[in-house]
Design a protein around this motif. Structure first.
Motif, PDB file in Angstrom:
ATOM      1  N   MET A   1       0.837  -1.166   0.000  1.00  0.00           N
ATOM      2  CA  MET A   1       0.000   0.000   0.000  1.00  0.00           C
ATOM      3  C   MET A   1       0.888   1.237   0.000  1.00  0.00           C
ATOM      4  SD  MET A   1      -1.822   0.693   3.791  1.00  0.00           S
ATOM      5  CE  MET A   1      -3.349   0.104   3.200  1.00  0.00           C
ATOM      6  N   GLN A   2       0.523   2.231  -0.785  1.00  0.00           N
ATOM      7  CA  GLN A   2       1.288   3.467  -0.902  1.00  0.00           C
ATOM      8  C   GLN A   2       0.856   4.437   0.196  1.00  0.00           C
ATOM      9  OE1 GLN A   2       3.681   4.361  -3.399  1.00  0.00           O
ATOM     10  NE2 GLN A   2       3.669   2.158  -3.692  1.00  0.00           N
ATOM     11  N   LEU A   3       1.809   4.819   1.049  1.00  0.00           N
ATOM     12  CA  LEU A   3       1.522   5.740   2.154  1.00  0.00           C
ATOM     13  C   LEU A   3       2.530   6.878   2.145  1.00  0.00           C
ATOM     14  CD1 LEU A   3       0.926   3.064   4.928  1.00  0.00           C
ATOM     15  CD2 LEU A   3      -0.812   4.476   3.867  1.00  0.00           C
ATOM     16  N   THR A   4       2.052   8.082   2.443  1.00  0.00           N
ATOM     17  CA  THR A   4       2.917   9.251   2.516  1.00  0.00           C
ATOM     18  C   THR A   4       3.191   9.576   3.973  1.00  0.00           C
ATOM     19  OG1 THR A   4       1.993  10.107   0.466  1.00  0.00           O
ATOM     20  CG2 THR A   4       3.141  11.688   1.865  1.00  0.00           C
ATOM     21  N   TYR A   5       4.463   9.754   4.299  1.00  0.00           N
ATOM     22  CA  TYR A   5       4.878  10.036   5.674  1.00  0.00           C
ATOM     23  C   TYR A   5       4.656  11.522   5.984  1.00  0.00           C
ATOM     24  CZ  TYR A   5       7.773  10.324   9.850  1.00  0.00           C
ATOM     25  OH  TYR A   5       8.227  10.531  11.136  1.00  0.00           O
ATOM     26  N   THR A   6       3.956  11.800   7.090  1.00  0.00           N
ATOM     27  CA  THR A   6       3.673  13.180   7.490  1.00  0.00           C
ATOM     28  C   THR A   6       4.276  13.523   8.849  1.00  0.00           C
ATOM     29  OG1 THR A   6       1.578  12.554   8.536  1.00  0.00           O
ATOM     30  CG2 THR A   6       1.498  13.188   6.206  1.00  0.00           C
ATOM     31  N   GLY A   7       5.067  12.621   9.397  1.00  0.00           N
ATOM     32  CA  GLY A   7       5.655  12.829  10.726  1.00  0.00           C
ATOM     33  C   GLY A   7       6.927  13.657  10.684  1.00  0.00           C
ATOM     34  N   ASP A   8       7.648  13.620  11.785  1.00  0.00           N
ATOM     35  CA  ASP A   8       8.875  14.397  11.935  1.00  0.00           C
ATOM     36  C   ASP A   8      10.069  13.701  11.293  1.00  0.00           C
ATOM     37  OD1 ASP A   8       7.525  16.316  13.461  1.00  0.00           O
ATOM     38  OD2 ASP A   8       7.842  15.164  15.303  1.00  0.00           O
ATOM     39  N   GLU A   9      11.014  14.508  10.852  1.00  0.00           N
ATOM     40  CA  GLU A   9      12.254  13.984  10.288  1.00  0.00           C
ATOM     41  C   GLU A   9      13.070  13.323  11.397  1.00  0.00           C
ATOM     42  OE1 GLU A   9      16.035  15.647   7.689  1.00  0.00           O
ATOM     43  OE2 GLU A   9      14.272  16.884   7.975  1.00  0.00           O
ATOM     44  N   GLY A  10      13.778  12.269  11.064  1.00  0.00           N
ATOM     45  CA  GLY A  10      14.654  11.608  12.031  1.00  0.00           C
ATOM     46  C   GLY A  10      14.034  10.427  12.741  1.00  0.00           C
TER      47      GLY A  10
ATOM     48  N   THR B   1       6.559   9.301  -0.270  1.00  0.00           N
ATOM     49  CA  THR B   1       5.625   8.184  -0.324  1.00  0.00           C
ATOM     50  C   THR B   1       6.405   6.873  -0.370  1.00  0.00           C
ATOM     51  OG1 THR B   1       4.013   9.548  -1.483  1.00  0.00           O
ATOM     52  CG2 THR B   1       3.720   7.171  -1.636  1.00  0.00           C
ATOM     53  N   TYR B   2       5.939   5.902   0.413  1.00  0.00           N
ATOM     54  CA  TYR B   2       6.607   4.609   0.524  1.00  0.00           C
ATOM     55  C   TYR B   2       5.601   3.479   0.301  1.00  0.00           C
ATOM     56  CZ  TYR B   2      10.204   7.471   2.697  1.00  0.00           C
ATOM     57  OH  TYR B   2      11.162   8.422   2.934  1.00  0.00           O
ATOM     58  N   ASP B   3       6.081   2.379  -0.210  1.00  0.00           N
ATOM     59  CA  ASP B   3       5.263   1.189  -0.403  1.00  0.00           C
ATOM     60  C   ASP B   3       5.431   0.320   0.840  1.00  0.00           C
ATOM     61  OD1 ASP B   3       3.612  -0.657  -1.583  1.00  0.00           O
ATOM     62  OD2 ASP B   3       5.208  -1.586  -2.755  1.00  0.00           O
ATOM     63  N   LEU B   4       4.403   0.296   1.686  1.00  0.00           N
ATOM     64  CA  LEU B   4       4.460  -0.449   2.942  1.00  0.00           C
ATOM     65  C   LEU B   4       3.428  -1.562   2.945  1.00  0.00           C
ATOM     66  CD1 LEU B   4       4.675   2.548   5.455  1.00  0.00           C
ATOM     67  CD2 LEU B   4       6.542   1.268   4.431  1.00  0.00           C
ATOM     68  N   PRO B   5       3.681  -2.621   3.697  1.00  0.00           N
ATOM     69  CA  PRO B   5       2.714  -3.721   3.765  1.00  0.00           C
ATOM     70  C   PRO B   5       1.396  -3.296   4.413  1.00  0.00           C
ATOM     71  CG  PRO B   5       4.558  -4.125   5.248  1.00  0.00           C
ATOM     72  CD  PRO B   5       4.883  -2.894   4.464  1.00  0.00           C
ATOM     73  N   ASN B   6       1.467  -2.356   5.390  1.00  0.00           N
ATOM     74  CA  ASN B   6       0.265  -1.826   6.031  1.00  0.00           C
ATOM     75  C   ASN B   6       0.605  -0.521   6.756  1.00  0.00           C
ATOM     76  OD1 ASN B   6       1.535  -2.671   8.408  1.00  0.00           O
ATOM     77  ND2 ASN B   6       0.497  -4.633   8.346  1.00  0.00           N
ATOM     78  N   ASP B   7      -0.398   0.190   7.200  1.00  0.00           N
ATOM     79  CA  ASP B   7      -0.220   1.453   7.916  1.00  0.00           C
ATOM     80  C   ASP B   7       0.344   1.146   9.308  1.00  0.00           C
ATOM     81  OD1 ASP B   7      -0.480   3.874   9.305  1.00  0.00           O
ATOM     82  OD2 ASP B   7      -2.402   4.333   8.404  1.00  0.00           O
ATOM     83  N   PRO B   8       1.479   1.774   9.686  1.00  0.00           N
ATOM     84  CA  PRO B   8       2.031   1.532  11.020  1.00  0.00           C
ATOM     85  C   PRO B   8       1.079   1.914  12.156  1.00  0.00           C
ATOM     86  CG  PRO B   8       3.707   2.485   9.610  1.00  0.00           C
ATOM     87  CD  PRO B   8       2.420   2.540   8.852  1.00  0.00           C
ATOM     88  N   GLY B   9       0.064   2.740  11.882  1.00  0.00           N
ATOM     89  CA  GLY B   9      -0.963   3.024  12.877  1.00  0.00           C
ATOM     90  C   GLY B   9      -0.596   4.073  13.907  1.00  0.00           C
ATOM     91  N   ASP B  10       0.441   4.865  13.649  1.00  0.00           N
ATOM     92  CA  ASP B  10       0.835   5.886  14.621  1.00  0.00           C
ATOM     93  C   ASP B  10       0.335   7.281  14.254  1.00  0.00           C
ATOM     94  OD1 ASP B  10       2.452   6.423  12.474  1.00  0.00           O
ATOM     95  OD2 ASP B  10       4.341   6.200  13.542  1.00  0.00           O
ATOM     96  N   GLY B  11      -0.468   7.382  13.192  1.00  0.00           N
ATOM     97  CA  GLY B  11      -1.032   8.666  12.793  1.00  0.00           C
ATOM     98  C   GLY B  11      -0.113   9.525  11.944  1.00  0.00           C
ATOM     99  N   CYS B  12       1.054   9.002  11.563  1.00  0.00           N
ATOM    100  CA  CYS B  12       2.027   9.764  10.764  1.00  0.00           C
ATOM    101  C   CYS B  12       1.982   9.422   9.284  1.00  0.00           C
ATOM    102  CB  CYS B  12       3.437   9.530  11.302  1.00  0.00           C
ATOM    103  SG  CYS B  12       3.697  10.169  12.956  1.00  0.00           S
ATOM    104  N   TRP B  13       1.036   8.622   8.868  1.00  0.00           N
ATOM    105  CA  TRP B  13       0.985   8.155   7.483  1.00  0.00           C
ATOM    106  C   TRP B  13      -0.393   8.407   6.891  1.00  0.00           C
ATOM    107  CZ3 TRP B  13       5.431   6.163   5.378  1.00  0.00           C
ATOM    108  CH2 TRP B  13       6.453   5.850   6.280  1.00  0.00           C
TER     109      TRP B  13
END
Length: 59
Positions: free
Chosen positions: A1-10, A25-37
Motif C-alpha cells: 500500500m502506498q503511504l505518505t509520511y507526514t511525521g517528523d524527520e529523524g 511516499t513509501y510502499d508499505l505492507p500496512n499502515d504503522p498506525g501511529d497517525g504519521c501516514w
C-alpha cells in the motif's frame, strides 16, 4: 500500500528498517498506525461523457 509520511524527520521504524522523510511516499505492507501516514491520493477520474446539447431554438 502506498503511504505518505507526514511525521517528523529523524524518526526510525525498526520493524520496517526505514527512516522516512516527511512528504515522501513509501510502499508499505500496512499502515504503522501511529497517525504519521496518509494513503497516497490518486487523481480523481474525470467523467468521459460529453454534456448533451439541447436541440431547438433559444427563443
Amino acid at each position: 500500500m502506498q503511504l505518505t509520511y507526514t511525521g517528523d524527520e529523524g524518526r526510525y521504524y525498526p520493524t520496517l528498517g526505514l527512516a522516512p522523510q516527511p512528504g515522501e511516499t513509501y510502499d508499505l505492507p500496512n499502515d504503522p498506525g501511529d497517525g504519521c501516514w496518509l494513503p497516497e491520493e490518486k487523481p480523481a477520474k474525470k467523467a468521459s461523457a460529453a454534456p448533451q446539447k439541447k436541440e431547438g431554438s433559444d427563443a
